[in-house]
Write a protein that holds these residues in place. Structure first.
Motif, PDB file in Angstrom:
ATOM      1  N   ASN A 299       0.795  -1.229   0.000  1.00  0.00           N
ATOM      2  CA  ASN A 299       0.000   0.000   0.000  1.00  0.00           C
ATOM      3  C   ASN A 299       0.830   1.283   0.000  1.00  0.00           C
ATOM      4  O   ASN A 299       0.270   2.372  -0.051  1.00  0.00           O
ATOM      5  N   ILE A 300       2.143   1.137   0.023  1.00  0.00           N
ATOM      6  CA  ILE A 300       2.969   2.323   0.245  1.00  0.00           C
ATOM      7  C   ILE A 300       2.805   3.359  -0.865  1.00  0.00           C
ATOM      8  O   ILE A 300       2.789   4.568  -0.620  1.00  0.00           O
ATOM      9  N   LYS A 301       2.628   2.876  -2.126  1.00  0.00           N
ATOM     10  CA  LYS A 301       2.473   3.819  -3.236  1.00  0.00           C
ATOM     11  C   LYS A 301       1.210   4.658  -3.060  1.00  0.00           C
ATOM     12  O   LYS A 301       1.206   5.858  -3.327  1.00  0.00           O
ATOM     13  N   HIS A 302       0.154   3.991  -2.617  1.00  0.00           N
ATOM     14  CA  HIS A 302      -1.111   4.657  -2.348  1.00  0.00           C
ATOM     15  C   HIS A 302      -0.919   5.779  -1.331  1.00  0.00           C
ATOM     16  O   HIS A 302      -1.399   6.904  -1.506  1.00  0.00           O
ATOM     17  N   TYR A 303      -0.170   5.504  -0.270  1.00  0.00           N
ATOM     18  CA  TYR A 303       0.055   6.484   0.794  1.00  0.00           C
ATOM     19  C   TYR A 303       0.962   7.633   0.326  1.00  0.00           C
ATOM     20  O   TYR A 303       0.740   8.786   0.673  1.00  0.00           O
ATOM     21  N   LEU A 304       1.991   7.278  -0.459  1.00  0.00           N
ATOM     22  CA  LEU A 304       2.903   8.325  -0.933  1.00  0.00           C
ATOM     23  C   LEU A 304       2.175   9.293  -1.865  1.00  0.00           C
ATOM     24  O   LEU A 304       2.412  10.493  -1.841  1.00  0.00           O
ATOM     25  N   LYS A 305       1.263   8.753  -2.684  1.00  0.00           N
ATOM     26  CA  LYS A 305       0.445   9.615  -3.536  1.00  0.00           C
ATOM     27  C   LYS A 305      -0.369  10.563  -2.665  1.00  0.00           C
ATOM     28  O   LYS A 305      -0.498  11.749  -2.951  1.00  0.00           O
ATOM     29  N   LEU A 306      -0.911  10.009  -1.595  1.00  0.00           N
ATOM     30  CA  LEU A 306      -1.735  10.787  -0.675  1.00  0.00           C
ATOM     31  C   LEU A 306      -0.926  11.942  -0.058  1.00  0.00           C
ATOM     32  O   LEU A 306      -1.408  13.073   0.056  1.00  0.00           O
ATOM     33  N   VAL A 307       0.321  11.620   0.330  1.00  0.00           N
ATOM     34  CA  VAL A 307       1.206  12.649   0.894  1.00  0.00           C
ATOM     35  C   VAL A 307       1.380  13.786  -0.113  1.00  0.00           C
ATOM     36  O   VAL A 307       1.308  14.968   0.231  1.00  0.00           O
ATOM     37  N   LEU A 308       1.564  13.400  -1.377  1.00  0.00           N
ATOM     38  CA  LEU A 308       1.731  14.396  -2.443  1.00  0.00           C
ATOM     39  C   LEU A 308       0.471  15.252  -2.603  1.00  0.00           C
ATOM     40  O   LEU A 308       0.528  16.482  -2.694  1.00  0.00           O
ATOM     41  N   TYR A 309      -0.699  14.593  -2.598  1.00  0.00           N
ATOM     42  CA  TYR A 309      -1.966  15.320  -2.729  1.00  0.00           C
ATOM     43  C   TYR A 309      -2.125  16.335  -1.596  1.00  0.00           C
ATOM     44  O   TYR A 309      -2.548  17.469  -1.813  1.00  0.00           O
ATOM     45  N   ILE A 310      -1.796  15.902  -0.384  1.00  0.00           N
ATOM     46  CA  ILE A 310      -1.954  16.792   0.785  1.00  0.00           C
ATOM     47  C   ILE A 310      -1.044  18.007   0.647  1.00  0.00           C
ATOM     48  O   ILE A 310      -1.448  19.140   0.938  1.00  0.00           O
ATOM     49  N   ALA A 311       0.193  17.754   0.195  1.00  0.00           N
ATOM     50  CA  ALA A 311       1.141  18.868   0.033  1.00  0.00           C
ATOM     51  C   ALA A 311       0.572  19.884  -0.963  1.00  0.00           C
ATOM     52  O   ALA A 311       0.582  21.095  -0.709  1.00  0.00           O
ATOM     53  N   VAL A 312       0.042  19.375  -2.087  1.00  0.00           N
ATOM     54  CA  VAL A 312      -0.543  20.271  -3.106  1.00  0.00           C
ATOM     55  C   VAL A 312      -1.755  20.999  -2.522  1.00  0.00           C
ATOM     56  O   VAL A 312      -1.910  22.220  -2.686  1.00  0.00           O
ATOM     57  N   LEU A 313      -2.603  20.252  -1.824  1.00  0.00           N
ATOM     58  CA  LEU A 313      -3.783  20.863  -1.197  1.00  0.00           C
ATOM     59  C   LEU A 313      -3.385  21.978  -0.240  1.00  0.00           C
ATOM     60  O   LEU A 313      -3.996  23.047  -0.213  1.00  0.00           O
ATOM     61  N   MET A 314      -2.361  21.725   0.562  1.00  0.00           N
ATOM     62  CA  MET A 314      -1.896  22.721   1.528  1.00  0.00           C
ATOM     63  C   MET A 314      -1.448  23.990   0.809  1.00  0.00           C
ATOM     64  O   MET A 314      -1.754  25.104   1.243  1.00  0.00           O
ATOM     65  N   LEU A 315      -0.710  23.824  -0.306  1.00  0.00           N
ATOM     66  CA  LEU A 315      -0.226  24.981  -1.060  1.00  0.00           C
ATOM     67  C   LEU A 315      -1.388  25.793  -1.599  1.00  0.00           C
ATOM     68  O   LEU A 315      -1.399  27.019  -1.539  1.00  0.00           O
ATOM     69  N   ILE A 316      -2.394  25.101  -2.127  1.00  0.00           N
ATOM     70  CA  ILE A 316      -3.542  25.803  -2.709  1.00  0.00           C
ATOM     71  C   ILE A 316      -4.375  26.467  -1.613  1.00  0.00           C
ATOM     72  O   ILE A 316      -4.686  27.667  -1.674  1.00  0.00           O
ATOM     73  N   LEU A 317      -4.716  25.689  -0.573  1.00  0.00           N
ATOM     74  CA  LEU A 317      -5.601  26.203   0.477  1.00  0.00           C
ATOM     75  C   LEU A 317      -4.970  27.368   1.246  1.00  0.00           C
ATOM     76  O   LEU A 317      -5.667  28.288   1.666  1.00  0.00           O
ATOM     77  N   SER A 318      -3.639  27.318   1.397  1.00  0.00           N
ATOM     78  CA  SER A 318      -2.975  28.363   2.179  1.00  0.00           C
ATOM     79  C   SER A 318      -3.040  29.736   1.501  1.00  0.00           C
ATOM     80  O   SER A 318      -2.738  30.747   2.118  1.00  0.00           O
ATOM     81  N   CYS A 319      -3.402  29.758   0.220  1.00  0.00           N
ATOM     82  CA  CYS A 319      -3.588  31.041  -0.475  1.00  0.00           C
ATOM     83  C   CYS A 319      -4.824  31.764   0.050  1.00  0.00           C
ATOM     84  O   CYS A 319      -4.908  32.986   0.037  1.00  0.00           O
TER      85      CYS A 319
END
Lengths: 239, 107
Positions: free
Chosen positions: A195-215
């Motif tokens: 499942n690690i790939k699934h989780y690493l993708k999730l980490v990436l999504y969260i990072a992108v979400l954080m960048l967008i939402l923090s605007c």
């Protein structure tokens, strides 16, 4: 020192072990606590008020914002609402841990919840990930150690803050970031390799979400929303 | 050493709104059998929230979002160190040491 992540490792999770498991987080507590004490006094609070704030509210980011808003002369309602929003993320953390403590009494559950912080949650979530059965005494050992250190650090900051030269010089401000990083790595380390790939993708999504939402919003709201959206994506895209 | 009544009330109110989200799930969930989907969802919370907290430590909110490059620089070796040692305490100490060294040599 306990090396977390070894499969099949059996450590008795009693009060003493809880205290031990708290030790790695203490540098973060002490540095941030001292800073919170200094900032509180700088915002015009007395040492007694700083002490009371750390005893009753017991939340780092909220205490910083409390001091900042106080200095700004913000109305009480704004301070209370902001404190609520800043600490709303704890709802998700409590909800994650609560299913593991249902066998204990209401009083004990309240005791665990009221002292839950980002740090103690991170340590406890590590135990969940390793499928170790947490006891209420272990959780209390972890929580109470963190709580006492926090209060002492806040009071020390309020009383002696001016004597301490630049804490940044010692890299103390990075203690918290390093701790969250390590807790994340330990979480991912305990995940089934399938499942690690699934989780690493999730980490990436969260990072992108954080960048967008923090605007658009404060970082606390961004953390809350990114986590909710991220966990939902996790469930939907799970195989 | 003093404390005003208005400050006392303000702190008490903030304590209440902080305690509420911390305690409520413990009270709700013990009387409730959560559906499997919700349990799965909760299982993703640790990784999600820790990632979000890490990211919030190196970005500054606002438009456009700015990055704290000093923190990001130190984060890379710190991640590798955490993967290698699997130790919370050693990673915190290592990260602090690197940050202190970077500041010492970069001024």
């Amino acid at each position: 020192m306990e090396v977390i992540g070894k499969a099949g490792e059996k450590v008795r999770l009693d009060f003493k072990q809880g205290v031990k498991d708290c030790i790695p987080t203490l540098l973060g507590y002490i540095s941030i606590g001292i800073a919170a004490g200094v900032v509180g006094v700088a915002a015009g609070m007395s040492a007694l008020e700083v002490a009371l704030l750390s005893i009753l509210v017991y939340a780092g980011s909220a205490q910083f914002i409390f001091a900042a808003l106080l200095l700004d002369g913000s109305p009480a309602a704004a301070i209370i609402l902001t404190t609520f929003i800043v600490n709303l993320r704890h709802f998700l953390m409590s909800a994650t841990l609560a299913p593991h403590f249902t066998r204990y009494s209401v009083g004990r559950n309240i005791g665990i919840g009221i002292l839950l912080t980002d740090e103690t949650f991170g340590v406890a979530a590590g135990k969940v990930q390793q499928k170790q059965r947490m006891s209420v005494s272990w959780m209390n050992g972890l929580n109470i150690t963190a709580y006492l250190c926090w209060i002492i650090a806040c009071i020390a900051g309020a009383l002696f803050g001016n004597w301490i030269a630049e804490p940044e010089m010692f890299g103390l401000d990075f203690a918290l970031t390093a701790m969250f990083l390590a807790l994340l790595v330990l979480q991912l380390d305990a995940i089934d390799p399938v499942n690690i790939k699934h989780y690493l993708k999730l980490v990436l999504y969260i990072a992108v979400l954080m960048l967008i939402l923090s605007c658009f919003m404060s970082s606390h709201m961004a953390v809350l929303l990114a986590t909710i959206i991220g966990a939902t994506i996790g469930v939907i895209t799970e195989k | 050493m003093s404390i005003s009544i208005s400050m006392l009330l303000l702190i008490a109110a903030c304590a209440a709104v902080t305690a509420l989200p911390r305690i409520l799930p413990f009270l709700i969930i013990r009387n409730l059998k959560l559906p499997n989907q919700v349990m799965k969802w909760l299982g993703y919370i640790p990784v999600c929230i820790l990632t979000a907290l890490v990211v919030s430590n190196f970005i500054e909110e606002g438009e456009p979002v700015s990055f704290d490059w000093q923190t990001i620089t130190i984060m890379v070796p710190t991640i590798l160190f955490a993967i290698w040692t699997k130790s919370l305490l050693l990673t915190v100490l290592f990260g602090m040491l690197l940050m202190a060294a970077l500041r010492f040599f970069m001024g």
